[in-house]
Design an enzyme around this catalytic site. Sequence first.
Site, PDB file in Angstrom:
ATOM      1  N   LYS A 123       0.846  -1.193   0.000  1.00 18.28           N
ATOM      2  CA  LYS A 123       0.000   0.000   0.000  1.00 18.28           C
ATOM      3  C   LYS A 123       0.880   1.241   0.000  1.00 18.28           C
ATOM      4  CE  LYS A 123      -3.722   2.264   2.630  1.00 18.28           C
ATOM      5  NZ  LYS A 123      -4.768   2.084   3.654  1.00 18.28           N
ATOM      6  N   ASP A 228     -13.404   4.013  10.413  1.00 17.75           N
ATOM      7  CA  ASP A 228     -13.796   3.964   8.992  1.00 17.75           C
ATOM      8  C   ASP A 228     -14.243   2.529   8.689  1.00 17.75           C
ATOM      9  OD1 ASP A 228     -14.290   5.029   6.505  1.00 17.75           O
ATOM     10  OD2 ASP A 228     -12.205   5.083   5.864  1.00 17.75           O
TER      11      ASP A 228
END
Length: 384
Positions: A123, A228
């Site tokens: 990532k 989230d």
Amino acid sequence: MGKLKVTILRYLAREHFRVLTAVEMGMKNHELVPGPLIAQIANVRAGGVHKILQELSKHRLCSYERGKHYDGYRLTNMGYDYLALKVLSSREVLGSVGSQIGVGKESDIYVVTDTHGNPLCMKLHRLGRTSFRKLKEKRDYHKHRHRISWLYLSRLSATKEFAYMKALHERGFPVPRPVDCSRHCVIMELVNGHPLANIREVKDVPQLYSDLMDLVVKFASCGVIHADFNEFNLMLDDQDKPVVIDFPQMVSTSHENAKMYFDRDVRCVQEFFKRRFNYESELSPDFACDIRKEYSLDKEVAASGYLRDVQEFDQEFEIGKTINESEESDDDETEGDEYDSSEDEPTHDDKEVKEMKEETEELCKDLKEKTMLSELKDRTEGQS
Ligand code: ADP
Ligand code: MG
């Protein structure tokens, strides 16, 4: 979006890495790093550095720009990728880079392999200009850092993600196994599954719902809130077991808005289950009643010292709120366009230069000359 043109990793010499690292260092307090300063930090001859900078610019790892008051170089997204990848391959964490599997709001996700060819997930955090501008307005970050750069934000975001993933993984939470982290790049286990958002059917809907609520509660019992917790950040493995990803926005249960974040996570799951599976449950965890704090993972992460910068940063800029509003970062070419370099006179004293020189030395020390990424593909090749 910067191209991940990793083929060039093969051809650039140690000197190039050193000079590029010097540009990175210089960007701590310069939007544009003057050539002579780069030469000083990199500790190479002024004549030599010029040629290397030209080559680096040709490969778009840095770019030369004319400011209002002086000219200089800045690192591009690609240059930053290069530094991180080079280090990770030198540490023998990374063997090759495969295709891109995701473009997150603030990240690019790739399938990569370790040096034995086993798949991993990479990532690259990319915090873009929008959040940068918003944050910039809030407050000057540091005495010498006139503004917060995308470099700094992206690195901080990756550092925070890695630290939380590590702590969560050690406590047995279903998260990807963290492997390593350099700059804005996190290497982790590749989850064998799919985001919940892409899943139409599960064997046992109530079971999954209850697994997810248990997770929200278990997080909070350890002192943290994901903040989230939605169908894009929850993956299901082949046994329909959830794996949680995406941690840069995590907050402590002692955060002043903790209850709001907690309730929002709960609501996210409830609304998704209603929409997707037409499922509603009585079971709805309550922040005040259901959370018995058993452990302070938030404090553990903080105590590692690893996150001092991040905490300061979170407090000042309320990272969870502000950064999520931002959009995808722009092209290498346009990034930084709105900077007003007139404010950015090159000021630095000998002590600062000495520090940057030492840090560059340190960063380049471990780099094995012979380590090269051999099977890396150009991102554009990979997609065609
Ligand atoms: P962002 O912060 O940009 O939202 P995420 O960490 O949520 O980035 O990742 C974006 C997407 O990439 C995810 O929705 C998922 O599809 C994929 N992804 C991320 N991490 C992994 C992983 N470890 N294994 C497999 N896929 C992943
Ligand atoms: Mg996400």
